[in-house]
Structures are given as structure tokens and as C-alpha cells.
Write a protein that holds these residues in place. Sequence first.
Motif, mmCIF file in Angstrom:
data_model
loop_
_atom_site.group_PDB
_atom_site.id
_atom_site.type_symbol
_atom_site.label_atom_id
_atom_site.label_comp_id
_atom_site.label_asym_id
_atom_site.label_seq_id
_atom_site.Cartn_x
_atom_site.Cartn_y
_atom_site.Cartn_z
ATOM 1 N N ARG A 24 9.870 22.203 66.997
ATOM 2 C CA ARG A 24 9.322 21.270 66.398
ATOM 3 C C ARG A 24 8.034 21.737 65.516
ATOM 4 O O ARG A 24 7.606 21.230 64.501
ATOM 5 C CB ARG A 24 8.829 20.127 67.401
ATOM 6 N N HIS A 25 7.365 22.450 66.312
ATOM 7 C CA HIS A 25 6.012 23.052 65.768
ATOM 8 C C HIS A 25 5.942 24.378 64.770
ATOM 9 O O HIS A 25 4.962 24.529 64.214
ATOM 10 C CB HIS A 25 4.814 22.763 66.851
ATOM 11 N N ALA A 26 6.760 25.190 65.389
ATOM 12 C CA ALA A 26 6.734 26.582 64.972
ATOM 13 C C ALA A 26 6.759 26.761 63.428
ATOM 14 O O ALA A 26 6.205 27.586 62.783
ATOM 15 C CB ALA A 26 7.717 27.581 65.675
ATOM 16 N N ASP A 53 6.268 33.052 66.919
ATOM 17 C CA ASP A 53 5.276 33.634 65.674
ATOM 18 C C ASP A 53 5.003 32.600 64.757
ATOM 19 O O ASP A 53 4.519 33.009 63.701
ATOM 20 C CB ASP A 53 5.765 34.946 65.112
ATOM 21 N N GLY A 54 5.043 31.155 64.879
ATOM 22 C CA GLY A 54 4.962 30.308 64.123
ATOM 23 C C GLY A 54 3.468 29.739 63.981
ATOM 24 O O GLY A 54 2.705 30.546 64.720
ATOM 25 N N ARG A 102 -0.947 32.712 71.098
ATOM 26 C CA ARG A 102 -0.728 34.131 71.135
ATOM 27 C C ARG A 102 -1.533 35.076 70.389
ATOM 28 O O ARG A 102 -2.069 34.594 69.321
ATOM 29 C CB ARG A 102 0.773 34.548 70.928
ATOM 30 N N ARG A 103 -1.771 36.441 70.926
ATOM 31 C CA ARG A 103 -2.475 37.108 70.103
ATOM 32 C C ARG A 103 -1.447 37.522 68.629
ATOM 33 O O ARG A 103 -0.482 38.073 68.965
ATOM 34 C CB ARG A 103 -2.731 38.478 70.726
ATOM 35 N N GLY A 104 -2.202 37.380 67.752
ATOM 36 C CA GLY A 104 -1.505 37.796 66.351
ATOM 37 C C GLY A 104 -0.731 36.357 65.911
ATOM 38 O O GLY A 104 0.065 36.403 65.005
ATOM 39 N N GLY A 105 -0.921 35.306 66.392
ATOM 40 C CA GLY A 105 -0.220 34.067 65.926
ATOM 41 C C GLY A 105 0.800 33.717 66.559
ATOM 42 O O GLY A 105 1.529 34.262 67.381
#
Length: 393
Positions: A311-313, A337-338, A371-374
Motif C-alpha cells: 500500500r505505501h512503498a 526500499d520504498g 530503515r537506514r537508507g530509506g
Amino acid sequence: MAEVSDPPSAAERVLRALHQDPLSAAHPTRNDAVIAAGVALLCGAVAYADTALRPDALGWALLGCSALLLVWRRRRPLGVVVAAVACVAAYQLLGNAHAAPVPVAMVALYTVAATGTVRRTVAVGVCVVGFAVSAMSANGVHHVLDVLRTSGWLVAALVLGVAVRNYRTYLAEESTRAEQANDRKIAEERLRIARDLHDLLAHSITLIGVRTSVAAHVLAVDPDRLDRAAIAEALESIADTCREARTELRTTLTVLRADERGPLPDLAGLPDLVRTAAAELILDTDGVHVPPTVGAAAYRIVQESLTNAVRHAGPGATVRVRVTAADGALRLTVGDDGRGPGAGSTTPGFGIVGMGERARSVGGTVRTGPRRGGGFEVAASLPLPPRAPEASA
């Protein structure tokens, strides 16, 4: 044909009368009229048996009036006691059989003790017993045993009334606690049903919405050159998701109607679940015993995490699911990674709350955040109970 239940026995009726609050009983006036008639007969028998002090016409009238007052004993217990004491005092002063009014006094005092407070019961008991002993002494009854026997019956009626009142209070408290426990169970069951339906419908509806958007995008990009294969694949995927949702919803409703838990989802269903969300799965639990409740909680947490990721990534995001068993716990990680959920909002939805509740139901924890890095990540740790070693031959 409906079965006809047997009428209650005498013992059951007595227990029912003891358990029921006298102020809320059905037909109180009728019942008290029957009790008053019975007490009147008993008092008349005792008075008639005393040939030396058999009452005259006025004595019989006072004795019958004192028994008649018991008809109003529940509505006016103190008033009945005062009026009965007045009738009994006049009866005793006329030199009638002193033991005859004792049943009336016992029933009146029992009612006061069973319907009032301990302080009021003690005060009324002291006054009535003291007055009865004084009246009997003034009437010429000088036998110590007679005085003690009469006052003992009155005290026994008071003690019985207090005991019955305490017993009814205890039953009322137990009933209240049972109702509260039942309300808590109903609330917990409603919460469980809400979680199950949320996990099921939210996941399926999200996938249907995403795939419908894909089909609409294909149709809108270049209407002259339709990619029929892509449209057919999207529509077939939507149909498959609808069938799976319908089947799982029917299974859930069947379990609820039968009032049973039914088969729980487990880790064996993760590959199909991850495949429908186009995610990557790393499953490393070989040789580890996962209880059904832990497996079901893990399945539902992964399902909700995939729903949020889809739904959100955003389009083109990669979703990875990792399930491992280490250090006596089942560890789940669902990351993407979204752009992550919650854009423009700081209030968590019911999905994240439900994941925390499922983890706590088996003694685990859930951590959610960027998350780290997105991207966004859901990490859960569900403890695995130690398995008993198998007995050697």
C-alpha cells in the motif's frame, strides 16, 4: 417437541429463596401473607397448649394482630418490629402464655437482620431482647431457663438473618465478578475477530486495488496499442485474489459460527502469501519446532506487513521477508526500499496496533520504523518454548 422440565423440589425452592434478595422477590405480599398465616397458626398452637396461661379474647386478638403485621415485614421491617413489640408487650402484660409470641418476634427480627446493616441489626436486637426479658420478668416469669431460652431464640434469629444477608452479598459479588469476566471475554473475542477480519480483508483488498490500478494504467497509457496479455494477467490475478479472500473469509466465518478456533495459518503458507505480494522470502526454520500459536502470529504479522508495504512503498519497491529461528525465538523481518507508510500522518493505523497485539499474545515484541537508507521495516521476535528432549530407548 419441547421437553417439559420437572418442577423444583422443596430443597431447590429453599435454596432459591436464600439466594434471592428479599426486597426484589416476586409476589412479596402474597408470600408474606402465607408466612404470616403459618406463624399465626404456630403461635396459636403454642398458646393453646399452655393450659395454665391460655389467652383470653383480648390476648388472642393481640396475638393475631402481631402475626398479621408480618404481611408488611419486607416493606417496613422496622415499623413491623415496633408494632409487633407493642402488641407483644400488651399481650405479656395481660398474663398470657409468654412463649406464644416468640415466632412472631423471630421472623420480624430475622427480616431486620437480613435486609439492614449490622449496626442497625445490633441496635434493634439489643432493644428488643432487653425489652422481652424485662417484660417476661415483670410478668412473673422468674425461671432463668425460660428467660434464657426465649432470649436465645431471638438472638438466633438475628444471627441467622446476618448470616443470610452476608451470604447473599457474597453471591451478588460473585455474580458481578462473573459478569465482568464474561464481558472481558466477549471484548477479547471481538478484538480477535476484528484482527482476523482486518488481516484477511485488508491484505486482499490492497492487492486487488494495486492490480486494478495496474490494469487501469495499462489501459490509459496507450489506448491504441493495448497490451492484452498484461491486462489479462492483471485481471486474472484480481480474480485469484478474490477467490482466495472468499475462501478464507468463508473459513473464518465457519469457525466463528462453530465457536471453534479451527486450523490456524502457519509458516507453511508464507511462500504463497509472499508470492501474491511479489516479494522475496528467506525462510530458515529447518528442524525448529514452531508451536501453532506462534506460527499463526508470525503469519498474520507478515501478512499485515506485506499489506502495508504494497500500500505505501510505492511502485518499483522491493519487499524482502526474512524468517529465521535463533536464540530460542522466531525472528521476522519485513522490509522495503520504498517511501514507507505514514506520509503526512503520525498516528499508527490498526494494522500496526494489531501486529503488536498478536506478538504480545505469544510473549513477543514488534518494532516498526524507517530503515537506514530509506524504506520501512517491521521486525518481530516471537519466543519459542523449549522442546522437551525425547526419551532414549
